[in-house]
Design a protein around this motif. Structure first.
Motif, PDB file in Angstrom:
ATOM      1  N   GLU A 434       0.666  -1.202   0.046  1.00 55.76           N
ATOM      2  CA  GLU A 434       0.069  -0.101   0.056  1.00 55.76           C
ATOM      3  C   GLU A 434       0.859   1.079  -0.210  1.00 55.76           C
ATOM      4  OE1 GLU A 434      -2.384  -0.777   3.516  1.00 55.76           O
ATOM      5  OE2 GLU A 434      -3.800  -2.172   2.289  1.00 55.76           O
ATOM      6  N   GLY A 435       2.064   1.215   0.615  1.00 53.25           N
ATOM      7  CA  GLY A 435       3.156   2.380   0.571  1.00 53.25           C
ATOM      8  C   GLY A 435       3.562   2.659  -0.777  1.00 53.25           C
ATOM      9  N   TRP A 437       1.853   1.853  -3.621  1.00 54.16           N
ATOM     10  CA  TRP A 437       0.597   2.346  -4.390  1.00 54.16           C
ATOM     11  C   TRP A 437       0.451   3.689  -4.223  1.00 54.16           C
ATOM     12  CZ3 TRP A 437       1.465  -1.735  -6.342  1.00 54.16           C
ATOM     13  CH2 TRP A 437       1.124  -2.976  -5.970  1.00 54.16           C
ATOM     14  N   LYS A 438       0.750   4.329  -2.963  1.00 58.91           N
ATOM     15  CA  LYS A 438       0.697   5.516  -2.617  1.00 58.91           C
ATOM     16  C   LYS A 438       1.560   6.311  -3.198  1.00 58.91           C
ATOM     17  CE  LYS A 438       1.430   8.923   1.271  1.00 58.91           C
ATOM     18  NZ  LYS A 438       1.549   9.188   3.053  1.00 58.91           N
ATOM     19  N   ARG A 439       2.853   6.010  -3.468  1.00 59.64           N
ATOM     20  CA  ARG A 439       3.941   6.716  -3.953  1.00 59.64           C
ATOM     21  C   ARG A 439       3.861   6.628  -5.640  1.00 59.64           C
ATOM     22  NH1 ARG A 439       5.091   5.026   0.724  1.00 59.64           N
ATOM     23  NH2 ARG A 439       6.882   6.475   1.980  1.00 59.64           N
ATOM     24  N   GLU A 442       1.524   9.401  -6.960  1.00 62.47           N
ATOM     25  CA  GLU A 442       2.404  10.886  -7.083  1.00 62.47           C
ATOM     26  C   GLU A 442       3.157  10.771  -8.392  1.00 62.47           C
ATOM     27  OE1 GLU A 442       4.975  10.533  -3.802  1.00 62.47           O
ATOM     28  OE2 GLU A 442       3.175  10.704  -2.300  1.00 62.47           O
TER      29      GLU A 442
END
Length: 577
Positions: A434-435, A437-439, A442
């Motif tokens: 999930e980390g 995916w967050k990046r 961006e």
């Protein structure tokens, strides 16, 4: 020094050549040359290849137009010495030299196989070559090395132009340099009777695959997935592909090689010795010599293989399924290569499971249903085809493309990009995914490829070749970001993003050292001095990441075979002082 008559690009040479070197001279033997066009036998001729003559032979060719700068004077002296070493050939040797002032085609040739456009925008008077030499035969390469050894001039060697940092065609050192472009040395000779093939360095992976399949529908070779890779440099880094879990890397299937060393000698495996033969199979390109050809062991493939490309989005449970893939992919049937391509599309994350299976679809479905039912694959998602057709499919060429397209030797697209790599030994938890995916959300065009290990890779010791990432590695990650804007601001933005993602991933990947794949070269890991000198302590920073404990042995071999560091670049193996 007689050289093979030049043939146009429509002619594909197939050669059989063995050279041996003893302590006093180069032995020469007859080399039969068969030329093919579209698979048809055209003609056969016999040539004798001689060692470099000691006498000076002056070429009657037009003078090269160069500026009066010190670097241009160095190049002029080199080219003059080279013309004195090589007898006139057809076409004239002068047509194999390209300089910015002499040839309008210099820039197009320079950029012809440069895969990373980011390298091209770095060009200035210090980073770009002062000339390009396109040798027509092995003896031309020998002469180039001999003529450069007594000058401050540096040589860079290019087979396919796929170096991720562009080091085969640009330089970030202060050396004045000339490119030796091996693209005209692209012969492929397949011998099905002994399951082998000799392949010259300028041939592409696609050309190798095509000519193997032209001789046999049940033979293949475990090299790269990208069909435009130059075989010369590709294999020096390890070279993985879709049948690595069954047969290992390309370096695990090399039988012999032809190499020009720092003194200009042409060596085969027997002549170079097992230490140097070990070093060139995974120790990275352009540190030990010039690879001119590889003799490869062909491997069996079935008449029918099965492929599929199956995509899951976040909304379809991509995170959960990818977490499960990490646990099962290294342990699935070794006939199955099931990698994951991760993208951002339509404001979500897509995970595409791209597979090649050495067998028919019904057996593949049994493997998936038993080992990875979470994927949700169905029989209609699978496509049966020949092995050579799977090469075209995996290379992402348009549907319906015929295998002959592999003979073009060119990449369909070139972009600005930056890449990095990692090796993973434990599953990344869902919170870690999930980390990622967050990046990803961006960045404009983020991309990751996860390649599974296991199978044959688990059975090879770390020290078998310089490529050390074997048993215990679950999968390899390739990180990429692409862009189209050539501006420095755009480049900085995207490179900054991938560096931040790489830093985030440190907690989930291999440690002590954090591994990296030398064929995905990354100058962020460090580089040699801009003066062109090397330092063991300095080089250990990236050397241990690429090669682990094998780095020490590589340094010792380098010091023995090239003590004056003739073959060097920003991340070449150092010489012990």
């Amino acid at each position: 020094m007689d050289c093979l008559s030049y043939k146009s690009a429509l002619w594909v040479p197939c050669f059989a050549l063995i050279r041996k070197q003893n302590s006093s001279h180069v032995h020469s033997i007859f080399s039969s040359l068969n030329w093919r066009r579209n698979g048809d036998q055209i003609q056969s001729s016999i040539h004798i290849h001689h060692p470099i003559p000691s006498q000076l032979i002056v070429l009657k060719s037009p003078p090269l137009l160069l500026s009066s700068s010190s670097s241009s004077i160095q190049v002029a002296r080199f080219l003059n010495a080279l013309s004195q070493k090589i007898k006139s050939s057809s076409p004239p040797l002068s047509t194999t030299f390209y300089t910015p002032l002499q040839n309008a085609s210099f820039t197009s040739l320079l950029e012809s196989t440069a895969q990373n456009l980011r390298g091209l925008v770095l060009f200035n008077s210090k980073t770009k070559p002062q000339a390009i030499f396109t040798p027509l035969c092995e003896s031309h390469v020998q002469a180039a090395v001999v003529c450069a050894t007594n000058t401050p001039l540096h040589l860079r060697f290019r087979s396919g132009g796929h170096d991720y940092e562009g080091l085969s065609y640009i330089s970030q050192t202060k050396d004045t340099f000339v490119i030796v472009d091996l693209s005209k040395l692209r012969g492929v000779n397949v011998n099905i009777d002994d399951n082998s093939a000799w392949v010259q360095a300028g041939a592409t992976v696609g050309e190798l695959y095509y000519w193997v399949s032209a001789k046999s529908k049940v033979h293949g070779f475990p090299a790269g997935l990208c069909s435009s890779l130059g075989i010369g440099g590709h294999i020096t880094g390890g070279a993985y592909g879709s049948i690595m879990r069954k047969y290992g890397l390309a370096v695990d299937n090399v039988l012999d090689a032809q190499l020009v060393d720092a003194t200009g000698r042409l060596l085969d495996r027997e002549a170079m010795g097992e230490d140097l033969f070990w070093a060139i199979r995974g120790g990275g390109g352009a540190s030990f010599g010039v690879i001119l050809a590889w003799k490869l062991k062909l491997v069996p493939v079935p008449e029918k293989v099965t492929v599929f490309n199956f995509t899951k989005t976040l909304e379809q449970g991509a995170t959960r399924i990818l977490h499960r893939w990490q646990q099962v992919a290294p342990n699935l049937d070794e006939d199955l290569f099931l990698r994951v391509l991760i993208n951002k599309a339509n404001k979500t994350i897509t995970t595409s499971y791209s597979a090649m299976f050495l067998g028919e679809a019904d057996r593949l479905m049994g493997v998936i249903e038993k080992g990875f039912p979470e994927l949700g694959l169905t029989r209609k998602d699978c496509i049966e085809m020949s092995w050579i057709e799977s090469v075209v499919y995996i290379a992402r060429l348009p549907i319906g493309t015929q295998p002959e397209a592999l003979l073009t030797g060119k990449s369909l697209s070139r972009r600005y990009y930056k890449a990095k790599s990692d090796f993973v030994r434990e599953p990344i938890p869902e919170s870690g995914l999930e980390g990622i995916w967050k990046r990803f959300m961006e960045e404009d065009t983020p991309f990751m490829i996860w390649n599974p290990y296991g199978g044959f890779m688990n059975r090879i010791p770390e020290a078998h070749t310089p490529f050390p990432y074997r048993k215990g590695t679950m999968f390899m990650i390739q990180y990429l970001t692409y862009w189209q804007d050539p501006s420095e601001a755009s480049s900085s933005k995207h490179i900054d993003w991938i560096r931040k993602l790489y830093n985030y991933m440190a907690q989930y990947v291999s440690k002590n050292p954090r591994g990296a794949y030398v064929n995905y070269r990354d100058l962020d890991l460090g580089q040699n001095n801009k003066e062109g000198t090397t330092n063991f302590t300095q080089a250990s920073g990236w050397g241990t990441k690429y090669f682990k404990d094998n780095f020490i042995r590589l340094v010792k071999i380098k010091t023995k075979v090239d003590p004056h560091n003739f073959f060097r670049h920003e991340q070449s193996i150092p010489v012990l002082q």
